[in-house]
Enzyme design. Structure first.
Site, PDB file in Angstrom:
ATOM      1  CG  HIS A  83      -6.945   8.703  -0.674  1.00 49.22           C
ATOM      2  ND1 HIS A  83      -5.641   8.482  -1.061  1.00 49.22           N
ATOM      3  CD2 HIS A  83      -7.537   7.476  -0.640  1.00 49.22           C
ATOM      4  CE1 HIS A  83      -5.449   7.188  -1.262  1.00 49.22           C
ATOM      5  NE2 HIS A  83      -6.569   6.552  -1.010  1.00 49.22           N
ATOM      6  CE  LYS A 121      -0.905   4.659  -2.070  1.00 41.78           C
ATOM      7  NZ  LYS A 121      -1.634   4.320  -0.830  1.00 41.78           N
ATOM      8  CE  LYS A 141      -3.696   7.187   2.480  1.00 40.47           C
ATOM      9  NZ  LYS A 141      -5.102   7.085   2.633  1.00 40.47           N
ATOM     10  CG  ASP A 152       3.296  20.176  20.905  1.00 37.52           C
ATOM     11  OD1 ASP A 152       2.092  20.426  21.090  1.00 37.52           O
ATOM     12  OD2 ASP A 152       3.978  19.512  21.703  1.00 37.52           O
ATOM     13  CG  ASP A 204      19.091   9.986 -11.481  1.00 40.46           C
ATOM     14  OD1 ASP A 204      18.998   8.869 -12.031  1.00 40.46           O
ATOM     15  OD2 ASP A 204      19.057  11.056 -12.113  1.00 40.46           O
ATOM     16  CG  HIS A 244      -1.997   1.034   1.202  1.00 38.03           C
ATOM     17  ND1 HIS A 244      -2.020   2.116   2.048  1.00 38.03           N
ATOM     18  CD2 HIS A 244      -3.087   1.168   0.401  1.00 38.03           C
ATOM     19  CE1 HIS A 244      -3.082   2.866   1.795  1.00 38.03           C
ATOM     20  NE2 HIS A 244      -3.741   2.322   0.800  1.00 38.03           N
TER      21      HIS A 244
END
Length: 391
Positions: free
Chosen positions: A290, A115, A292, A297, A120, A113
């Site tokens: 969608h 990404k 996350k 602080d 390089d 899941h």
């Protein structure tokens, strides 16, 4: 790999496909040696086709390219789409290919899941955005609201090693960890301390949740969490509630226009206890959330692929970057406050519903699921995942 703070990084927040796709595609167009990509979803739409073309162009000029997609999340790529990639020299890999039974995908659990993109060995991208047109606003009301991170600096070495670790051996089809590449000894390019945190089913089964809990436990002023699929374990919920009770401003941004109704229904079961302890809950209603991301602080932030639900916290392969930098934290806070101000509705505490027998049964079931699901998850089908290269 020991998870540690790495100094000297430059981190740039990318919001939605409008910022993410041009940054990734331009980096690939400038690649000279190597491109590594991991993604849960790759669709044969205008975004997927543009990614395919920039990869083909890079491969034709001699760049080494490995593209890994998840077998459950990307099950329907056509032979023409795949053939053009492979013919140009792109090495396409499928994580745990997903067979269909009666037309339905199986092997739901333990998916790739995360990404990741590494170009390089010098520039990396980590976040929650897939390669599909529904991450662009012109997709319509169902376009997703999401975030990713562009990173330059010494942390890219660790991301590079993690991206290499999933690639199949040239002589075996089954998943194994190749020897990691030698570090590039990248120079410092910024002033952000950063840490790559992964979740896997081997040495890092709960690292992402553990870092969330530690940050919330240390909070003194503010916690903001924006997460698409919010149904975490009891310990994380308890840290949020304790922080609110000791006077920390705890704000939760969740889906108000859900793309999966069951997720919204489960999440709302948690509202009464959170609200009773002073957690402010805002439902994002402009389009499906969608993202996350979170901040604590003035100097702790995280961006990544991990939802706060059983699949992400206990089963899937996930990757988040944690950043310790006041400027990045301030920018993320401004983006979150804009969401709250413009596109969210606040959930107000209300009278508690009567404690009927049905509600007692449901509450008891929810409590035990939240309290025990990490241990239960370990008993779910644990076939050894494999990465297959497409010929």
């Amino acid at each position: 790999m020991n998870r540690r703070w790495v100094e000297g990084n430059r981190c740039r927040l990318l919001e939605n496909g409008e910022a993410f796709f041009p940054a990734v595609f331009d980096a690939i167009r400038g690649a000279q040696r190597e491109v590594l990509i991991e993604t849960f979803i790759l669709f044969d739409d205008k975004v997927g086709r543009e990614l395919r073309q920039v990869l083909i162009d890079a491969a034709r000029r001699g760049v080494s390219i490995d593209l890994t997609v998840d077998g459950y999340g990307s099950p329907d790529l056509s032979e023409g789409f795949i053939g053009a990639l492979v013919a140009s020299g792109v090495r396409l890999h499928v994580f745990d290919p997903c067979p269909r039974i009666l037309g339905m995908r199986v092997k739901l659990f333990r998916r790739l899941h995360r990404k990741l993109v590494v170009v390089d060995g010098m520039r990396a991208f980590v976040g929650g955005i897939n390669y599909s047109a529904d991450h662009l606003e012109d997709y319509g009301p169902e376009a997703k609201q999401d975030y990713a991170l562009e990173i330059e600096g010494p942390l890219v070495d660790e991301i590079h090693t993690v991206a290499h670790s999933i690639l199949p051996s040239a002589t075996r089809r089954h998943f194994r960890r190749p020897r990691p590449p030698e570090p590039a000894d990248l120079p410092r390019v910024g002033d952000a301390d950063a840490m790559l945190v992964v979740r896997d089913n081997d040495r890092h089964p709960n690292d992402i949740e553990r870092h969330y809990r530690a940050a919330i436990r240390a909070a003194r002023q503010e916690v903001i969490i924006a997460n698409a699929y919010f149904f975490p374990g009891w310990r994380l919920l308890n840290e949020m509630r304790k922080a609110a009770r000791r006077g920390v401003r705890v704000t939760l941004i969740v889906q108000g226009k859900p793309d999966m109704q069951i997720v919204s229904l489960l999440g709302r079961l948690l509202y009464p206890d959170l609200l009773a302890d002073g957690v402010a809950i805002h439902e994002y209603c402009r389009r499906p959330l969608h993202g996350k991301v979170a901040l604590v602080d003035q100097d702790w932030s995280t961006v990544g692929s991990s939802n706060l639900d059983p699949l992400s916290l206990s089963l899937n392969l996930e990757a988040n970057v944690i950043i310790r930098h006041r400027g990045f934290n301030a920018e993320l806070r401004e983006r979150m406050q804009r969401l709250i101000r413009v596109d969210c509705r606040q959930v107000e505490p209300g009278p508690q519903p009567p404690r009927t027998a049905w509600r007692i049964v449901v509450s008891t079931l929810v409590f035990h699921v939240l309290h025990h699901f990490p241990r239960w998850a370990e008993r779910l089908p644990a076939h050894r995942p494999k990465v297959e290269s497409v010929q």
